[in-house]
Design a protein around this motif. Structure first.
Motif, short mmCIF file in Angstrom:
data_model
loop_
_atom_site.label_atom_id
_atom_site.label_comp_id
_atom_site.label_asym_id
_atom_site.label_seq_id
_atom_site.Cartn_x
_atom_site.Cartn_y
_atom_site.Cartn_z
N THR A 132 17.87 -21.57 20.71
CA THR A 132 16.59 -21.11 21.22
C THR A 132 16.68 -21.02 22.73
OG1 THR A 132 15.65 -23.31 21.52
CG2 THR A 132 15.43 -22.31 19.31
N GLN A 164 18.33 -11.96 17.91
CA GLN A 164 17.62 -13.05 17.25
C GLN A 164 18.13 -13.13 15.81
OE1 GLN A 164 13.42 -12.23 17.56
NE2 GLN A 164 13.37 -12.59 19.75
N ARG A 168 14.44 -15.73 11.88
CA ARG A 168 13.49 -15.02 12.73
C ARG A 168 13.41 -13.57 12.29
NH1 ARG A 168 8.98 -16.02 15.65
NH2 ARG A 168 8.74 -14.52 17.35
N PRO A 177 12.67 -18.26 17.68
CA PRO A 177 13.88 -17.43 17.61
C PRO A 177 15.09 -18.13 18.20
CG PRO A 177 12.38 -16.60 19.29
CD PRO A 177 11.64 -17.67 18.55
#
Length: 362
Positions: A132, A164, A168, A177
């Motif tokens: 992330t 991503q 996600r 994400p």
């Protein structure tokens, strides 16, 4: 003198190329390829977009493509998140790199740093495992403890093609994400196959006659006038005298062909891909303030007779789901019936298990 295209002629041409004049019998993959970038800041818009454009679309059709790595979500045009095919990701990202890196100018937190060096370190980190942005920022801060992690993450985001990874973007699945590089995720290098002329051609295929400013608004790139002029495109003018171009082989639909009611998602690419002068082909200027909010949200809209004529949202809970339509002006009985029928179809996507579903006008 170039032929003049009316607002309605532009509208119908754009609706047809956007698969909104009639639903297309295409696979989800072919539709994503044709549309050449679907806005994907939030997970739901690409699903709503394909539901409005394709016959028989189901969420798993797109979710499966994400898991199979045939489509990806990453920052592209205008440095915003788009859903594209794997091939278009690899082809477009190098072309858009200078535009994206311009976004780093003026970041005081990067003063004295070389963004490409931050990107190199960031690439190594996300290729070890998807991260992330919070995790990436914390890891980069270990190398540059005196810098704002947000600035360090921005340097990676703009210099490395970060995709991503699922879940996600998968329908019905939440979570922050996580990112890795496009090359690591797809197992192939960027190829830069989309030169400026090819990009313009693909844009016109998906959006219809457009001005140079339209292409620049959509892409975030500048100085495309010479590229467009060298392509041998057909030239028209709009009712206000704006010059627009189109592919020589393109056939324009009859401006009087009926356009069905359609529900567009928030951030739908239709609303963000034209400059102010030709955006009226889809939305009157007086409605912009109700659709584009001051905090950057672009609301979900309703098309009636091909033009933005209202907003919509889904409210659900306790086994009930209601699609609320907020028209900007009164609708006819026939339009109301069509809005209700299309709204019920959209509720099948959002609330397939709801015991009670309905459409309400507010």
């Amino acid at each position: 003198m170039p032929e003049t295209l009316s607002r309605r002629a532009l509208n119908r041409a754009t609706l047809e190329r956007q698969l909104l004049l009639s639903r297309a019998d295409l696979s989800a993959l072919d539709a994503v390829r044709h549309l050449y970038g679907m806005q994907a800041q939030a997970p739901a818009p690409p699903y709503v977009g394909l539901r409005s454009r394709l016959e028989g679309f189901a969420p798993d059709d797109l979710s499966g493509l994400l898991y199979d790595r045939r489509v990806v979500r990453l920052s592209l045009m205008r440095s915003t998140i788009h859903l594209v095919t794997a091939e278009d990701c690899l082809a477009l990202r190098p072309l858009l790199a200078p535009m994206m890196e311009r976004g780093l100018r003026g970041r005081k937190g990067l003063a004295g740093l070389e963004p490409s060096e931050v990107g190199r370190v960031g690439r190594e980190l996300v290729e070890e495992r998807p991260l992330t942005f919070r995790e990436l920022g914390a890891a980069l801060a270990g190398r540059w403890p005196d810098r704002d992690p947000a600035d360090l993450v921005a340097a990676v985001r703009e210099t490395v093609p970060l995709v991503q990874v699922p879940p996600r973007g998968v329908w019905g699945v939440g979570g922050q994400p996580a990112h890795t590089s496009a090359e690591a995720w797809l197992g192939r290098p960027l190829d830069g196959a989309a030169g400026p002329a090819e990009m313009v051609r693909r844009y016109l295929t998906a959006y219809g006659p457009a001005s140079v400013m339209d292409v620049q608004q959509w892409s975030g790139m500048t100085r495309l006038g010479e590229v467009v002029r060298g392509m041998g495109l057909r030239v028209f003018t709009t009712e206000d005298g704006t010059e627009v171009v189109d592919l020589p082989e393109a056939v324009l639909p009859d401006p009087e062909v009926p356009a069905p009611v359609r529900y567009l998602a928030e951030f739908d690419n239709m609303l963000l891909s034209f400059s102010a002068r030709t955006r009226t082909r889809i939305m009157a200027d007086e409605h912009r303030g109700r659709v584009f909010t001051v905090n950057g949200i672009i609301k979900a809209t309703v098309l009636v007779d091909g033009f933005v004529r209202g907003l919509w949202r889904v409210a659900s809970g306790r086994g009930e789901a209601v699609l609320e339509v907020e028209p900007f002006a009164p609708v006819t009985a026939a339009e109301r019936a069509e809005l209700e029928a299309e709204g019920m179809r959209m509720l099948e996507l959002f609330a397939p298990s709801a015991q009670v579903r309905g459409v309400r006008f507010v």
